[in-house]
Design a protein around this motif. Structure first.
Motif, mmCIF file in Angstrom:
data_model
loop_
_atom_site.group_PDB
_atom_site.id
_atom_site.type_symbol
_atom_site.label_atom_id
_atom_site.label_comp_id
_atom_site.label_asym_id
_atom_site.label_seq_id
_atom_site.Cartn_x
_atom_site.Cartn_y
_atom_site.Cartn_z
ATOM 1 N N GLN A 93 0.841 -0.925 -0.119
ATOM 2 C CA GLN A 93 0.078 -0.194 -0.160
ATOM 3 C C GLN A 93 0.771 1.091 -0.033
ATOM 4 O O GLN A 93 1.743 1.374 0.934
ATOM 5 C CB GLN A 93 -0.951 0.104 1.320
ATOM 6 N N ILE A 94 0.867 2.004 -1.076
ATOM 7 C CA ILE A 94 1.521 3.137 -1.149
ATOM 8 C C ILE A 94 1.262 4.404 -0.274
ATOM 9 O O ILE A 94 0.114 4.521 -0.343
ATOM 10 C CB ILE A 94 1.796 3.767 -2.525
ATOM 11 N N GLN B 167 -12.981 3.862 3.889
ATOM 12 C CA GLN B 167 -14.526 4.191 3.770
ATOM 13 C C GLN B 167 -14.931 4.410 2.223
ATOM 14 O O GLN B 167 -16.304 4.538 2.265
ATOM 15 C CB GLN B 167 -14.817 5.425 4.715
ATOM 16 N N ARG B 168 -14.230 4.855 1.356
ATOM 17 C CA ARG B 168 -14.670 5.452 0.129
ATOM 18 C C ARG B 168 -14.602 4.131 -0.971
ATOM 19 O O ARG B 168 -13.928 3.107 -0.962
ATOM 20 C CB ARG B 168 -13.811 6.523 -0.210
ATOM 21 N N THR B 169 -15.316 4.258 -1.990
ATOM 22 C CA THR B 169 -15.432 3.346 -3.257
ATOM 23 C C THR B 169 -13.963 3.480 -3.970
ATOM 24 O O THR B 169 -13.240 4.580 -3.849
ATOM 25 C CB THR B 169 -16.456 3.661 -4.129
ATOM 26 N N VAL B 170 -13.869 2.397 -4.756
ATOM 27 C CA VAL B 170 -12.660 2.491 -5.484
ATOM 28 C C VAL B 170 -12.602 3.816 -6.630
ATOM 29 O O VAL B 170 -11.453 4.444 -6.881
ATOM 30 C CB VAL B 170 -12.414 1.321 -6.454
ATOM 31 N N ARG B 171 -13.863 4.077 -7.059
ATOM 32 C CA ARG B 171 -13.852 5.142 -8.169
ATOM 33 C C ARG B 171 -13.619 6.462 -7.424
ATOM 34 O O ARG B 171 -12.721 7.350 -7.870
ATOM 35 C CB ARG B 171 -15.141 5.265 -8.482
ATOM 36 N N THR C 3 3.087 10.377 -14.919
ATOM 37 C CA THR C 3 3.835 9.100 -15.282
ATOM 38 C C THR C 3 3.977 7.868 -14.382
ATOM 39 O O THR C 3 4.637 6.741 -14.731
ATOM 40 C CB THR C 3 5.042 9.559 -15.977
ATOM 41 N N LEU C 4 3.259 7.845 -13.411
ATOM 42 C CA LEU C 4 3.332 6.787 -12.468
ATOM 43 C C LEU C 4 2.720 5.451 -12.959
ATOM 44 O O LEU C 4 1.770 5.791 -13.600
ATOM 45 C CB LEU C 4 2.426 7.085 -11.299
ATOM 46 N N SER C 5 3.275 4.602 -12.935
ATOM 47 C CA SER C 5 2.849 3.135 -13.381
ATOM 48 C C SER C 5 1.634 2.695 -12.757
ATOM 49 O O SER C 5 1.218 3.297 -11.700
ATOM 50 C CB SER C 5 3.709 1.940 -12.917
ATOM 51 N N ARG C 6 0.668 2.179 -13.843
ATOM 52 C CA ARG C 6 -0.553 1.590 -13.291
ATOM 53 C C ARG C 6 -0.448 0.725 -12.042
ATOM 54 O O ARG C 6 -1.393 0.628 -11.382
ATOM 55 C CB ARG C 6 -1.065 0.986 -14.561
ATOM 56 N N ARG C 7 0.556 0.006 -12.087
ATOM 57 C CA ARG C 7 0.624 -0.864 -10.778
ATOM 58 C C ARG C 7 0.611 0.066 -9.472
ATOM 59 O O ARG C 7 0.221 -0.326 -8.311
ATOM 60 C CB ARG C 7 1.988 -1.754 -10.923
ATOM 61 N N ASP C 8 1.607 1.073 -9.666
ATOM 62 C CA ASP C 8 1.852 1.839 -8.460
ATOM 63 C C ASP C 8 0.589 2.930 -8.221
ATOM 64 O O ASP C 8 0.244 2.842 -6.991
ATOM 65 C CB ASP C 8 2.809 2.689 -8.677
ATOM 66 N N LEU C 9 -0.118 3.206 -9.036
ATOM 67 C CA LEU C 9 -1.274 3.984 -9.104
ATOM 68 C C LEU C 9 -2.324 3.061 -8.453
ATOM 69 O O LEU C 9 -2.852 3.391 -7.562
ATOM 70 C CB LEU C 9 -1.700 4.333 -10.636
ATOM 71 N N ALA C 10 -2.495 1.784 -8.693
ATOM 72 C CA ALA C 10 -3.423 0.898 -8.019
ATOM 73 C C ALA C 10 -2.831 0.726 -6.630
ATOM 74 O O ALA C 10 -3.793 0.724 -5.749
ATOM 75 C CB ALA C 10 -3.317 -0.621 -8.748
ATOM 76 N N LYS C 11 -1.690 0.524 -6.213
ATOM 77 C CA LYS C 11 -1.417 0.425 -4.855
ATOM 78 C C LYS C 11 -1.622 1.723 -4.079
ATOM 79 O O LYS C 11 -2.010 1.643 -2.650
ATOM 80 C CB LYS C 11 -0.038 0.043 -4.940
ATOM 81 N N MET C 12 -1.395 2.862 -4.675
ATOM 82 C CA MET C 12 -1.806 4.324 -4.104
ATOM 83 C C MET C 12 -3.100 4.153 -3.998
ATOM 84 O O MET C 12 -3.556 4.700 -2.655
ATOM 85 C CB MET C 12 -1.386 5.365 -4.833
ATOM 86 N N GLY D 263 -5.048 1.793 -3.370
ATOM 87 C CA GLY D 263 -5.874 0.435 -2.560
ATOM 88 C C GLY D 263 -6.755 -0.382 -3.405
ATOM 89 O O GLY D 263 -7.832 -0.679 -2.804
ATOM 90 N N THR D 264 -6.262 -0.492 -4.537
ATOM 91 C CA THR D 264 -7.047 -1.571 -5.549
ATOM 92 C C THR D 264 -6.195 -2.395 -6.060
ATOM 93 O O THR D 264 -4.890 -2.246 -5.946
ATOM 94 C CB THR D 264 -8.004 -0.874 -6.407
ATOM 95 N N VAL D 265 -6.703 -3.241 -7.168
ATOM 96 C CA VAL D 265 -5.847 -4.053 -8.105
ATOM 97 C C VAL D 265 -5.780 -3.789 -9.316
ATOM 98 O O VAL D 265 -6.687 -2.790 -9.684
ATOM 99 C CB VAL D 265 -6.488 -5.475 -7.943
ATOM 100 N N SER D 266 -4.916 -4.116 -10.052
ATOM 101 C CA SER D 266 -4.648 -3.451 -11.482
ATOM 102 C C SER D 266 -5.791 -3.493 -12.309
ATOM 103 O O SER D 266 -6.278 -2.534 -13.239
ATOM 104 C CB SER D 266 -3.375 -3.825 -11.992
#
Length: 228
Positions: A69-70, A145-149, A176-185, A187-190
């Protein structure tokens, strides 16, 4: 306001008198880090503090299953790692360069010596610690508490600020953050992130090409976050 979720401490160095800046620079050792190179790991005893001279660094925590979790991203002009030194504890996360970076290092002894000589440095660090605590508490509430969106929208707004150069308009920022890191930021999966980004693109909120993301409609993204 979005500022409740954005933490920057550029003002620490920029707010110092020149004599105090010189003290720090005299004891600062500089090293270049490659993309994805680790700077320090969670649980390690702190040897000193760090200063981003160029580039960007992520700090993350991993659970028992090694899922990351970033926590946050530090950019040029920011200090990090000082909370562990001041509290005489351990680093609370692992830090990794997310792009080529030049990082300054100040040993714990030198850091404490400068603190004793500079009341301005001490005051600015206390301000930064207080601000960082508030922002991290707000972000923790969002993740639970919040949705993925909503979380993805907020992450994009935060990143737009982190990637924004001085004198650059917010509309011209390219994340330009990678999609993988954005997902970790967020709190979701790619896979889930990809669906949300596709929806945002279809709705005209973002422009996404390859790894690059540009925000097109800030007002609607803020509205999407739903609680600012």
């Amino acid at each position: 306001m979005i500022s409740r979720f954005i933490f920057n401490n550029h003002y620490i160095f920029s707010g110092l008198p020149q004599d105090d800046k010189d003290l720090l620079l005299q004891v600062m050792k500089t090293r270049k880090y490659r993309k994805n190179e680790t700077i320090f790991t969670e649980g390690r005893e702190p040897l000193g503090i760090f200063f981003v001279r160029s580039g960007k660094v992520k700090i993350y925590k991993a659970d028992n299953d090694q899922r990351e979790q970033i926590i946050y991203i530090y950019g040029t002009g920011e200090f990090f790692g000082y909370a562990a030194v001041l509290s005489e504890s351990f680093y609370v996360g692992t830090t990794v360069a997310i792009e080529s970076a030049v990082i300054g290092f100040i040993s714990a002894d030198d850091f404490m010596a400068v603190l004793k000589k500079s009341t301005v440095f001490t005051r600015l660090l206390l301000k930064s610690l207080s601000h960082e605590f508030i922002v991290m508490a707000n972000l923790a509430a969002v993740l639970s508490q919040r949705t993925v969106r909503e979380r993805v929208a907020l992450s994009l707004l935060i990143l737009n600020d982190k990637y924004r150069n001085e004198n650059e308009s917010r509309e011209d920022v390219c994340i330009t953050l990678s999609r993988r890191d954005l997902a970790k930021m967020a709190g979701t999966v790619s896979e889930t992130l990809a669906r949300v980004l596709h929806d945002f693109k279809e709705e005209g909120l973002i422009l996404a090409e390859g790894r690059k993301i540009q925000l097109l409609n800030f007002e609607r993204l803020v509205y999407t976050v739903n609680f600012l």
